[in-house]
Design a protein around this motif. Structure first.
Motif, mmCIF file in Angstrom:
data_model
loop_
_atom_site.group_PDB
_atom_site.id
_atom_site.type_symbol
_atom_site.label_atom_id
_atom_site.label_comp_id
_atom_site.label_asym_id
_atom_site.label_seq_id
_atom_site.Cartn_x
_atom_site.Cartn_y
_atom_site.Cartn_z
ATOM 1 N N SER A 60 -28.973 50.043 -55.012
ATOM 2 C CA SER A 60 -29.869 49.141 -55.737
ATOM 3 C C SER A 60 -31.262 49.084 -55.136
ATOM 4 O O SER A 60 -32.225 48.758 -55.836
ATOM 5 N N SER A 112 -26.808 47.508 -51.950
ATOM 6 C CA SER A 112 -25.938 47.786 -53.091
ATOM 7 C C SER A 112 -25.618 46.502 -53.831
ATOM 8 O O SER A 112 -25.720 45.399 -53.283
ATOM 9 N N TRP A 113 -25.183 46.669 -55.080
ATOM 10 C CA TRP A 113 -24.788 45.518 -55.881
ATOM 11 C C TRP A 113 -23.454 44.924 -55.437
ATOM 12 O O TRP A 113 -23.085 43.851 -55.891
ATOM 13 N N ASN A 114 -22.734 45.603 -54.555
ATOM 14 C CA ASN A 114 -21.479 45.036 -54.060
ATOM 15 C C ASN A 114 -21.694 44.197 -52.808
ATOM 16 O O ASN A 114 -20.756 43.978 -52.032
ATOM 17 N N THR A 115 -22.930 43.757 -52.572
ATOM 18 C CA THR A 115 -23.357 42.819 -51.525
ATOM 19 C C THR A 115 -23.452 43.458 -50.149
ATOM 20 O O THR A 115 -23.719 42.747 -49.169
ATOM 21 N N GLY A 155 -25.596 40.706 -55.142
ATOM 22 C CA GLY A 155 -26.081 42.064 -54.991
ATOM 23 C C GLY A 155 -27.417 42.116 -54.280
ATOM 24 O O GLY A 155 -28.332 41.344 -54.589
ATOM 25 N N THR A 187 -31.026 43.111 -53.461
ATOM 26 C CA THR A 187 -32.116 43.526 -54.351
ATOM 27 C C THR A 187 -33.354 44.025 -53.620
ATOM 28 O O THR A 187 -34.178 44.716 -54.212
ATOM 29 N N ARG A 233 -29.616 38.727 -55.087
ATOM 30 C CA ARG A 233 -29.744 37.931 -56.302
ATOM 31 C C ARG A 233 -28.750 36.770 -56.282
ATOM 32 O O ARG A 233 -27.637 36.885 -55.769
ATOM 33 N N ASN A 278 -30.598 36.432 -61.402
ATOM 34 C CA ASN A 278 -30.323 37.802 -60.967
ATOM 35 C C ASN A 278 -31.588 38.624 -60.771
ATOM 36 O O ASN A 278 -31.512 39.803 -60.410
ATOM 37 N N ARG A 288 -34.927 40.279 -59.287
ATOM 38 C CA ARG A 288 -35.321 40.724 -57.952
ATOM 39 C C ARG A 288 -36.514 39.914 -57.486
ATOM 40 O O ARG A 288 -37.576 39.934 -58.108
#
Length: 443
Positions: A224, A237-240, A265, A267, A283, A310, A312
């Motif tokens: 991300s 990444s969006w998976n934190t 996630g 940003t 986010r 969400n 950025r």
């Protein structure tokens, strides 16, 4: 942007750099005498106030649909400090130049506020995912004046900063030979390679070889956002999670480790100038995490800001490494001074709601999503705006909400900025602007 407009002097040609020994020479001319300091970054926030220098705003046309909202989605100063690159939703990419009187000296509180027009406007269709400047950009050398964008249903594209033309594109193809759009993009620190992040892979392109020639490295999560420093690459990444990679000279990546701590996630990432600390934001996460990349198992510090969507929300670290500045969905800009509040050291992480910022500036009525500190001058660029949901109960004829047969007045300007903890926020206040602020000494 024409050749003369990006230069400091009005006369074209190589004489520009010889006549004006300020911004461009500060950036690229090597130091011959190391006994004396070549350039000292100016002091920031000494007056504890901000002075508005310039602004530019965007609004929806009368014939546009309700969902066409031209709010800002990020702004970044060019490496040589002559202009600012801005991405506007539904309106492409804009370049705005710094007024020439701000190149040197200080400013007066009575200075007239400039209304800026875009020098370059690239009307890109589709959602722009990410953008970045070429790290060696210098307007005395036209070949270096370019930026990258990656957007929906399009490859990574390089644009010319003088005329807004498309220079070339870098295409990533999957296993079934379908072109994929990159989710994030950045240059390596030396500017020789381009790193593009996709859903399950990282692709590295040589800058001097456009097309579909790339090296590939598989990942377990979408990329991300990026941050680079020397041979280090941090991938959010969006998976934190945040993954650290070591990049070698041939363009391959070796995983160093993963960092866990965000609830949403990731940003945005940013290395401190010394390369030892990494700051991350996510986010729907009110925390900024400060990491020591030498001991990355847990964060060094937790700083608070307001992020309820969400979207950025950018932050930035000053080139001197002394200040951390961030925006928020409440429109407030927060500043941490390492001399006053050591935001690089560990605190009691159990009290995550504690606000220990050095300064708080309520600069915008709407979400402040963009922050960028000028690389040379004490100037701060901020951008505002967000997507505003249209209330389905609101009738445009009478401007009221009807509930149980009764009419209630809609949210007005007085309480529109108040925090509403709900999944949907209907606000009549919107501000889509790019503003330059003076954050140094004033006469």
């Amino acid at each position: 942007m024409d050749n003369c407009s990006m230069q400091i002097d009005d006369t074209p040609g190589p004489e520009i750099c010889e006549k004006e020994p300020d911004i461009h020479q500060i950036v690229d001319v090597p130091v011959e005498n190391t006994d004396t300091p070549f350039y000292e970054y100016p002091s920031l926030f000494t007056s504890k106030t901000l002075l508005e220098l310039c602004n530019s705003s965007w609004s929806r046309t009368a014939s546009a649909k309700q969902d066409v909202q031209p709010y800002l989605r990020g702004c970044k100063w060019s490496p040589d400090g002559t202009c600012c690159l801005t991405v506007v939703n539904n309106d492409g990419v804009h370049i705005t130049e710094v007024p020439r009187d701000l190149y040197t000296g200080t400013v007066s509180p009575t200075r007239t506020i400039d209304v800026l027009d875009s020098t370059i406007h690239v009307k890109e269709a589709g959602l722009v995912y990410d953008f970045c400047w070429y790290p060696g950009m210098n307007s005395c050398i036209p070949e270096t004046c370019c930026w990258l964008t990656t957007r929906q249903n399009a490859p990574v594209q390089m644009w010319d900063a003088f005329d807004g033309s498309l220079r070339c594109s870098y295409r990533g193809f999957n296993a079934v030979d379908e072109m994929e759009p990159a989710l994030s993009v950045t240059f390596t620190t030396d500017g020789t390679r381009i790193i593009a992040g996709y859903k399950k892979v990282l692709r590295t392109f040589d800058v001097d070889r456009p097309g579909r020639d790339f090296a590939e490295h598989k990942t377990n999560s979408p990329a991300s956002c990026f941050a680079t420093d020397s041979n280090l690459l941090a991938m959010g990444s969006w998976n934190t999670t945040i993954t650290l990679y070591n990049m070698n000279e041939i363009g391959t990546y070796k995983s160093i480790g993963k960092m866990h701590g965000h609830s949403g996630g990731v940003t945005h990432l940013k290395f401190t100038p010394d390369g030892l600390k990494l700051v991350s934001g996510a986010r729907k996460d009110h925390r900024l995490l400060v990491w020591d990349i030498r001991y990355y198992r847990k964060p060094l510090n937790i700083l608070t800001r307001v992020v309820k969507t969400n979207q950025r929300i950018y932050f930035d670290v000053s080139p001197c490494g002394k200040y951390l500045i961030t925006g928020g969905t409440d429109g407030v800009v927060k500043v941490w001074n390492v001399d006053t509040v050591n935001w690089k050291d560990s605190l009691d992480v159990t009290d995550v709601d504690k606000d220990n910022s050095t300064f708080r500036f309520p600069l915008h009525r709407d979400c402040c999503n963009s922050i960028s500190i000028h690389p040379i001058r004490p100037i701060l660029a901020t951008g505002s705006g967000q997507y505003h949901l249209h209330d389905p109960i609101l009738t445009p004829e009478d401007g009221v909400k009807k509930e149980n047969g009764q009419s209630d007045i809609t949210i007005n300007d007085k309480n529109a900025n108040s925090a509403i903890d709900s999944d949907m926020k209907y606000s009549s206040v919107s501000e889509n602007s790019l503003v330059f602020w003076w954050i140094g000494d004033m006469t």
